[in-house]
Design a protein around this motif. Structure first.
Motif, PDB file in Angstrom:
ATOM      1  N   GLU A 394      33.032  -7.285  89.724  1.00 48.74           N
ATOM      2  CA  GLU A 394      32.012  -6.869  88.759  1.00 48.74           C
ATOM      3  C   GLU A 394      31.784  -7.960  87.713  1.00 48.74           C
ATOM      4  O   GLU A 394      30.639  -8.210  87.290  1.00 48.74           O
ATOM      5  N   ILE A 395      32.863  -8.598  87.292  1.00 54.33           N
ATOM      6  CA  ILE A 395      32.751  -9.721  86.353  1.00 54.33           C
ATOM      7  C   ILE A 395      31.909 -10.833  86.992  1.00 54.33           C
ATOM      8  O   ILE A 395      30.986 -11.381  86.371  1.00 54.33           O
ATOM      9  N   ALA A 396      32.228 -11.153  88.257  1.00 51.12           N
ATOM     10  CA  ALA A 396      31.527 -12.237  88.938  1.00 51.12           C
ATOM     11  C   ALA A 396      30.034 -11.928  89.087  1.00 51.12           C
ATOM     12  O   ALA A 396      29.187 -12.812  88.879  1.00 51.12           O
ATOM     13  N   ASP A 397      29.711 -10.684  89.448  1.00 52.57           N
ATOM     14  CA  ASP A 397      28.300 -10.319  89.628  1.00 52.57           C
ATOM     15  C   ASP A 397      27.504 -10.559  88.353  1.00 52.57           C
ATOM     16  O   ASP A 397      26.362 -11.058  88.393  1.00 52.57           O
ATOM     17  N   LYS A 398      28.092 -10.214  87.206  1.00 49.36           N
ATOM     18  CA  LYS A 398      27.398 -10.421  85.939  1.00 49.36           C
ATOM     19  C   LYS A 398      27.317 -11.915  85.600  1.00 49.36           C
ATOM     20  O   LYS A 398      26.283 -12.417  85.144  1.00 49.36           O
ATOM     21  N   CYS A 399      28.419 -12.644  85.796  1.00 54.14           N
ATOM     22  CA  CYS A 399      28.439 -14.069  85.459  1.00 54.14           C
ATOM     23  C   CYS A 399      27.435 -14.855  86.290  1.00 54.14           C
ATOM     24  O   CYS A 399      26.777 -15.785  85.782  1.00 54.14           O
ATOM     25  N   LEU A 400      27.308 -14.494  87.559  1.00 53.98           N
ATOM     26  CA  LEU A 400      26.393 -15.230  88.439  1.00 53.98           C
ATOM     27  C   LEU A 400      24.949 -15.147  87.964  1.00 53.98           C
ATOM     28  O   LEU A 400      24.162 -16.068  88.181  1.00 53.98           O
ATOM     29  N   ARG A 401      24.607 -14.052  87.296  1.00 55.04           N
ATOM     30  CA  ARG A 401      23.236 -13.891  86.804  1.00 55.04           C
ATOM     31  C   ARG A 401      22.923 -14.854  85.664  1.00 55.04           C
ATOM     32  O   ARG A 401      21.763 -15.088  85.331  1.00 55.04           O
ATOM     33  N   HIS A 402      23.969 -15.403  85.031  1.00 55.82           N
ATOM     34  CA  HIS A 402      23.752 -16.263  83.855  1.00 55.82           C
ATOM     35  C   HIS A 402      23.930 -17.757  84.165  1.00 55.82           C
ATOM     36  O   HIS A 402      23.747 -18.588  83.278  1.00 55.82           O
ATOM     37  N   LYS A 406      21.778 -25.080  85.989  1.00 58.08           N
ATOM     38  CA  LYS A 406      22.693 -26.189  85.681  1.00 58.08           C
ATOM     39  C   LYS A 406      24.149 -25.873  86.003  1.00 58.08           C
ATOM     40  O   LYS A 406      24.966 -26.790  86.136  1.00 58.08           O
ATOM     41  N   PHE A 407      24.483 -24.589  86.111  1.00 61.95           N
ATOM     42  CA  PHE A 407      25.882 -24.206  86.288  1.00 61.95           C
ATOM     43  C   PHE A 407      26.091 -23.439  87.591  1.00 61.95           C
ATOM     44  O   PHE A 407      25.179 -22.753  88.088  1.00 61.95           O
ATOM     45  N   LYS A 408      27.294 -23.563  88.099  1.00 62.42           N
ATOM     46  CA  LYS A 408      27.750 -22.718  89.194  1.00 62.42           C
ATOM     47  C   LYS A 408      29.073 -22.071  88.782  1.00 62.42           C
ATOM     48  O   LYS A 408      29.901 -22.712  88.117  1.00 62.42           O
ATOM     49  N   LEU A 409      29.251 -20.810  89.125  1.00 63.98           N
ATOM     50  CA  LEU A 409      30.503 -20.108  88.840  1.00 63.98           C
ATOM     51  C   LEU A 409      31.526 -20.532  89.885  1.00 63.98           C
ATOM     52  O   LEU A 409      31.321 -20.329  91.087  1.00 63.98           O
ATOM     53  N   VAL A 410      32.613 -21.149  89.444  1.00 63.95           N
ATOM     54  CA  VAL A 410      33.606 -21.710  90.356  1.00 63.95           C
ATOM     55  C   VAL A 410      34.724 -20.720  90.639  1.00 63.95           C
ATOM     56  O   VAL A 410      35.119 -20.513  91.786  1.00 63.95           O
ATOM     57  N   ASN A 411      35.270 -20.142  89.586  1.00 62.87           N
ATOM     58  CA  ASN A 411      36.333 -19.166  89.791  1.00 62.87           C
ATOM     59  C   ASN A 411      36.507 -18.318  88.542  1.00 62.87           C
ATOM     60  O   ASN A 411      36.017 -18.666  87.455  1.00 62.87           O
ATOM     61  N   ILE A 412      37.201 -17.217  88.708  1.00 61.76           N
ATOM     62  CA  ILE A 412      37.571 -16.342  87.598  1.00 61.76           C
ATOM     63  C   ILE A 412      39.076 -16.127  87.684  1.00 61.76           C
ATOM     64  O   ILE A 412      39.621 -15.882  88.765  1.00 61.76           O
ATOM     65  N   ILE A 451      26.221 -24.269  75.060  1.00 67.50           N
ATOM     66  CA  ILE A 451      25.844 -23.246  74.081  1.00 67.50           C
ATOM     67  C   ILE A 451      24.826 -22.277  74.680  1.00 67.50           C
ATOM     68  O   ILE A 451      24.894 -21.059  74.472  1.00 67.50           O
ATOM     69  N   GLY A 452      23.890 -22.802  75.469  1.00 70.79           N
ATOM     70  CA  GLY A 452      22.916 -21.941  76.119  1.00 70.79           C
ATOM     71  C   GLY A 452      23.570 -20.945  77.053  1.00 70.79           C
ATOM     72  O   GLY A 452      23.199 -19.752  77.084  1.00 70.79           O
ATOM     73  N   LEU A 453      24.558 -21.405  77.837  1.00 65.44           N
ATOM     74  CA  LEU A 453      25.289 -20.509  78.727  1.00 65.44           C
ATOM     75  C   LEU A 453      26.066 -19.471  77.920  1.00 65.44           C
ATOM     76  O   LEU A 453      26.106 -18.285  78.276  1.00 65.44           O
ATOM     77  N   TYR A 454      26.673 -19.923  76.837  1.00 72.29           N
ATOM     78  CA  TYR A 454      27.431 -19.019  75.957  1.00 72.29           C
ATOM     79  C   TYR A 454      26.513 -17.893  75.452  1.00 72.29           C
ATOM     80  O   TYR A 454      26.865 -16.712  75.511  1.00 72.29           O
TER      81      TYR A 454
END
Length: 484
Positions: A394-402, A406-412, A451-454
């Motif tokens: 669930e964390i990953a699903d939300k993070c991927l939307r953001h 410029k960014f890729k989600l690598v791991n949690i 900062i934009g990602l934050y």
């Protein structure tokens, strides 16, 4: 006549300091004392750092502080006066010498195993920075600072000291197998300095293995240098090898100011009874005398102490219980009575004093310690620490939307263990995750991108903290999660 600052301390501090100064006076040590106000009673008067401004100015003018043990008030949100003093004046090297003292029985002395170990502990950095935060109600974070300039300072001191004392071996104790960046940096500095001392055998030992070897074969070690917290623990372990903290001296050495003190605490249970053992403070005093060039005085008094101990004279905390113990003053007087005598074991040589006056430094600004500032720095991504009680997917699903373009989600990860994209349902979780984002196609990022990602991610999560994923030169400057 060299003038030094003296703070008697709390608890048994005034008693043992008076005893040591009486020994110095009887030996006609050419020191002049200026007593300064430091300790718990100063805290209680409203001075949050445990010393008056006059005390601080005096110590900075004189360059030497001889101090008794001091207590920090509990539950008042104030920092330890002992740690504050060391850090304020950048006494970056804590030297503690542990030697077999004949007359102080230990399992090693009874077995005929001699001990002569010097521990050099980094004194400023590590977790002793005391930078801590509760980032969720369930998660506390402590920042551990290990710097290249700070490591080089203490390691250079350790090698130079080892060379001058004729050491056969110098060992770096560390945990670089786990803390690959922090302890890894300390270990890297150790071997960098070692290249300049080819006559010294330099090696390293993982700190848990070091502890085991110290309690089985302490005679195989000579000089050991460690980071702050590990050095604190290992030095107390070594005190146990030679009879306890009552025989553990300490010198805190800096470029401009040095502090000499016993390792032990204030012992409030026996304060005022006149029965405290002054040996540790007296041993610390020998380091002070050597520091100001009074080698012959230091050795003469130390020979008297060693002779006294060999004779079976003792205070109530050690020695033959069949012989009556002496109180603090009587013990000091016994040492004085033995001036000019030498012990059978390890007598100190006669030397010539070269008394020096400490230079007063009128510094106009704080020194900036910095290594090579020409190294290319690049931001590869960011670790965003978020508070959530959701499951990893669930964390990953939300993070991927953001992640954006410029960014890729690598791991949690959770408590340092990877839980996405792979993980185990047997990994227990707390309500704080680290979501690692890296740049797509390894393009360099800037702080505005982060900062934009934050800002974007904060729409779904409470962001507790963040750390940039940097590359310095060609080296990645961040660790991987367990299982990544």
């Amino acid at each position: 006549m060299t003038k030094i600052a003296v703070a008697k301390g709390d608890g048994i501090g005034p008693e043992i300091m008076d005893a040591v100064l009486s020994v110095f006076q009887a030996a006609q040590v050419p020191l002049e004392y200026e007593f300064v106000d430091m300790g718990k009673w100063v805290f209680d008067k409203g001075f949050s750092n445990g010393m008056t401004s006059e005390a601080q100015q005096t110590i900075e003018n004189l360059g030497i502080l001889f101090k008794g043990p001091m207590e920090t008030p509990k539950g008042k949100g104030v920092k330890s006066i002992n740690v504050t003093a060391r850090k304020t004046w950048n006494t970056y090297a804590n030297k503690r010498v542990f030697q077999t003292l004949h007359g102080v029985d230990t399992v090693f002395s009874k077995a005929g195993i001699p001990i002569d170990v010097t521990i050099v502990r980094e004194n400023i950095e590590d977790t002793y920075g005391g930078v801590e935060h509760m980032i969720t109600p369930d998660v506390a974070l402590s920042r551990r600072f290990i710097t290249r300039p700070g490591s080089m300072q203490v390691i250079k001191y350790a090698f130079e000291m080892a060379s001058k004392k004729g050491a056969r071996r110098i060992t770096c104790g560390h945990k670089a197998n786990i803390m690959k960046l922090t302890d890894g940096l300390f270990l890297e500095c150790f071997y960098e300095v070692a290249k300049n001392y080819p006559d010294l055998k330099a090696d390293d030992v993982i700190v848990d293995d070091l502890c085991m070897k110290l309690v089985t074969r302490p005679d195989t070690f000579d000089v050991v240098v460690l980071t702050n917290l590990q050095g604190d623990i290992v030095s107390d372990l070594c005190a146990g090898l030679v009879g306890g903290l009552g025989f553990a001296p300490s010198a805190n050495v800096g470029d401009h100011i040095s502090i000499f003190e016993a390792v032990h605490g204030t012992a409030p249970d026996i304060a005022g009874k006149g029965i405290a053992n002054p040996t540790a403070l007296l041993l610390s005093g020998f380091s002070l005398l050597q520091h100001v060039g009074l080698y012959d005085k230091a050795n003469m008094i130390e020979n008297a102490l060693l002779y006294t101990l060999e004779s079976g004279v003792h205070t109530g905390d050690f020695g033959d219980r069949n012989k009556p113990s002496l109180n603090t003053t009587e013990f000091a007087n016994a040492i004085i009575a033995n001036f000019g005598k030498k012990p059978e074991h390890n007598p100190k040589p006669d030397m010539t004093d070269h008394a020096v006056s400490c230079t007063v430094f009128n510094l106009s600004k704080n020194a900036m310690m910095e290594s090579d500032s020409t190294i290319t720095e690049k931001i590869n991504g960011v670790d965003l620490f978020i508070e959530s009680n959701l499951q990893p997917q669930e964390i990953a699903d939300k993070c991927l939307r953001h992640a954006g373009v410029k960014f890729k989600l690598v791991n949690i990860s959770n408590r340092g263990t990877q839980v996405w994209p792979t993980g185990s349902k047997f990994t227990n979780l707390v309500n704080q995750y680290n979501a690692r984002f890296e740049s797509i196609d390894d393009h360099a990022l800037n702080q505005q991108d982060v900062i934009g990602l934050y800002v974007s991610l904060s729409g779904d999560f409470r962001v507790c903290s963040l750390e940039l994923l940097n590359t310095f030169g060609d080296k990645k400057a961040y660790s991987l999660a367990q299982g990544q």
